[in-house]
Scaffold this active site. Structure first.
Site, PDB file in Angstrom:
ATOM      1  N   THR A  31       0.778  -1.057   0.099  1.00  0.00           N
ATOM      2  CA  THR A  31       0.009   0.075  -0.040  1.00  0.00           C
ATOM      3  C   THR A  31       0.904   1.337  -0.019  1.00  0.00           C
ATOM      4  OG1 THR A  31      -1.875  -1.170   1.194  1.00  0.00           O
ATOM      5  CG2 THR A  31      -1.701   1.243   1.389  1.00  0.00           C
ATOM      6  N   TYR A  78      -8.342   0.459  -3.075  1.00  0.00           N
ATOM      7  CA  TYR A  78      -7.076   0.902  -4.249  1.00  0.00           C
ATOM      8  C   TYR A  78      -6.245  -0.351  -4.572  1.00  0.00           C
ATOM      9  CZ  TYR A  78      -4.787  -0.121   0.197  1.00  0.00           C
ATOM     10  OH  TYR A  78      -4.350  -0.807   1.158  1.00  0.00           O
ATOM     11  N   THR A 129       1.618  -4.568   4.160  1.00  0.00           N
ATOM     12  CA  THR A 129       1.456  -4.958   5.718  1.00  0.00           C
ATOM     13  C   THR A 129       1.197  -6.367   6.039  1.00  0.00           C
ATOM     14  OG1 THR A 129      -0.441  -3.800   5.731  1.00  0.00           O
ATOM     15  CG2 THR A 129       1.284  -2.156   6.270  1.00  0.00           C
ATOM     16  N   ASP A 130       0.632  -6.717   5.057  1.00  0.00           N
ATOM     17  CA  ASP A 130      -0.137  -8.103   5.188  1.00  0.00           C
ATOM     18  C   ASP A 130       1.028  -9.100   5.877  1.00  0.00           C
ATOM     19  OD1 ASP A 130      -2.461  -6.828   4.614  1.00  0.00           O
ATOM     20  OD2 ASP A 130      -2.829  -8.249   2.933  1.00  0.00           O
ATOM     21  N   LYS A 139       0.829  -7.663  12.472  1.00  0.00           N
ATOM     22  CA  LYS A 139      -0.340  -6.656  12.173  1.00  0.00           C
ATOM     23  C   LYS A 139      -1.459  -7.340  13.047  1.00  0.00           C
ATOM     24  CE  LYS A 139      -2.862  -5.023   7.899  1.00  0.00           C
ATOM     25  NZ  LYS A 139      -2.694  -4.984   6.607  1.00  0.00           N
ATOM     26  N   GLU A 153      -1.085 -28.578  28.116  1.00  0.00           N
ATOM     27  CA  GLU A 153      -2.010 -29.125  26.906  1.00  0.00           C
ATOM     28  C   GLU A 153      -1.722 -30.513  26.468  1.00  0.00           C
ATOM     29  OE1 GLU A 153      -4.840 -27.909  26.554  1.00  0.00           O
ATOM     30  OE2 GLU A 153      -4.817 -25.794  27.366  1.00  0.00           O
TER      31      GLU A 153
HETATM   32  N1  LIG Z   1      -1.986  -1.900   3.796  1.00  0.00           N
HETATM   33  C1  LIG Z   1      -1.315  -2.808   3.173  1.00  0.00           C
HETATM   34  O1  LIG Z   1       0.078  -2.716   2.583  1.00  0.00           O
HETATM   35  C2  LIG Z   1      -2.046  -3.941   2.479  1.00  0.00           C
HETATM   36  C3  LIG Z   1      -1.765  -4.079   1.170  1.00  0.00           C
HETATM   37  C4  LIG Z   1      -1.452  -5.606   0.524  1.00  0.00           C
HETATM   38  N2  LIG Z   1      -2.421  -6.304   0.804  1.00  0.00           N
HETATM   39  C5  LIG Z   1      -0.088  -6.060   0.855  1.00  0.00           C
HETATM   40  O2  LIG Z   1       0.048  -6.488   1.944  1.00  0.00           O
HETATM   41  O3  LIG Z   1       0.740  -5.736   0.374  1.00  0.00           O
END
Ligand SMILES: NC(=O)CC[C@H](N)C(=O)O
Length: 346
Positions: free
Chosen positions: A30, A44, A110-111, A183, A303
């Site tokens: 992103t 986007y 970010t994923d 995340k 466990e």
């Molecule tokens: N906020 C993000 O960067 C998510 C955008 C995309 N799904 C990725 O991980 O690249």
């Protein structure tokens, strides 16, 4: 007659200290995204804007570092593969060996940012700062967070105080160790958190530190990208009420080397799943017991009787990080006691 005053000797201006050289390796996400309108904060396309444009759009970078950019990939991070991780780690390792490079910033979706960061933390041999950064809104959006995040990340990478702290993640003014961070929230710009808290803050280009990582990383790691050609097949199975053994049986049939079980609660395993995992264990498959709880902590022999079964517990690593540590460790050993030692130490 008054003696004429001697003209003051010209004072040579001290040369300004050269700014550190920080290389920005762009991989997409992103932070390189673009939307149709300023109101498109969540709708986007990721991975559109080239690194040159990201850097030109942020002249403030020139005050904290000499920045150069390289486009390594242009993808959304959910599409990262082991091959992407290996390629990126080799490039980072080559760059940090260069005496003219003081720090690395990696722009990333970010994923799976926490996975790439943890992998680099395990296999890149260096004390130089390596900082991952992303954004939650594309640069075309109102209140886009990418530019400030990138300025923060370059500031962290350029700071001598970041040396020796392993791979870092700089997002929303916070500095996290890549080992702990995950995340935890989507959409919101405060997406990342660490169960044990951030290491510090970056504010207006200055870093403020409160703690340092205790686990082995980078130059103290026994692993090196120089000795890793490929990563073995290690996959994750997620647990929940009524879970069938279909996924575990399919992974076993596919010849997986290790299974990370993302268990409920303390890493608990359903009664009908235990024998299926032990069947595979009998065939040499490594079983790692982790927890699907964010910040979940798995204790040995709580466990499940891990000693009796020859299973490994993931300590506090989330399933996706446990996958990576298992894969990296399997390049050196298949001994489950050794694997457990590695899980305690990294
Ligand atoms: N906020 C993000 O960067 C998510 C955008 C995309 N799904 C990725 O991980 O690249």
């Amino acid at each position: 007659m008054p003696t004429p005053m001697a003209a003051p000797a010209p004072v040579a201006a001290a040369p300004a200290p050269a700014l550190p050289h920080v290389v920005v390796l762009a991989t997409g996400g992103t932070i390189a995204g673009a939307g149709a309108s300023t109101a498109s904060s969540a709708t986007y396309q990721a991975a559109k804007v080239p690194v040159e444009q990201l850097l030109i759009g942020l002249p403030e970078l020139g005050k904290v570092a000499r920045v150069s950019g390289e486009q390594v990939f242009q993808i959304a991070s959910e599409s990262f593969t082991n091959q992407h991780l290996l390629t990126l780690a080799r490039r980072v390792q080559a760059l940090v060996r260069q005496p003219d490079v003081q720090g690395i910033v990696i722009t990333h979706g970010t994923d799976t940012l926490e996975e790439t960061g943890f992998f680099l933390n395990l296999v890149v041999q260096t004390d130089k700062p390596i900082v991952l950064v992303g954004s939650m809104r594309p640069g075309t959006s109102l209140s886009a967070d990418g530019a400030l995040n990138l300025l923060g990340a370059v500031s962290v990478a350029a700071s001598p105080d970041s040396v020796g702290k392993g791979v870092l993640v700089s997002m929303a003014d916070e500095i996290h160790t890549a080992r702990d961070v995950a995340k935890l929230v989507n959409i919101k710009t405060s997406a990342f958190g660490s169960p044990w808290g951030p290491l510090g803050m970056v504010v207006e280009g200055k870093t403020y530190w409160f703690r340092a990582p205790i686990k082995r990383h980078t130059s103290a790691s026994e692993f090196s990208i120089d000795r890793i050609q490929t990563l073995p097949a290690v996959d994750i199975v997620y647990s929940y009420g009524n879970v069938p053994s279909t996924a575990i049986d399919a992974l076993g049939a596919a010849g997986v080397q290790a299974i990370v079980h993302a268990g409920t609660g303390n890493g608990s395993v359903a009664d009908r799943i235990v024998p299926r995992l032990n069947d595979l264990r009998g065939k040499g498959v490594v079983i790692v017991r982790s927890s699907r709880i964010p910040g979940g902590f798995v204790l040995r022999n709580a466990e499940q009787p891990d000693d009796k079964y020859g299973w490994v517990v993931a300590h506090d690593l989330n399933p996706q990080k446990a996958r990576l540590l298992t894969a990296v460790a399997l390049t050196q050993t298949r001994d489950t006691r050794e694997l457990q030692r590695i899980f305690w130490e990294y």
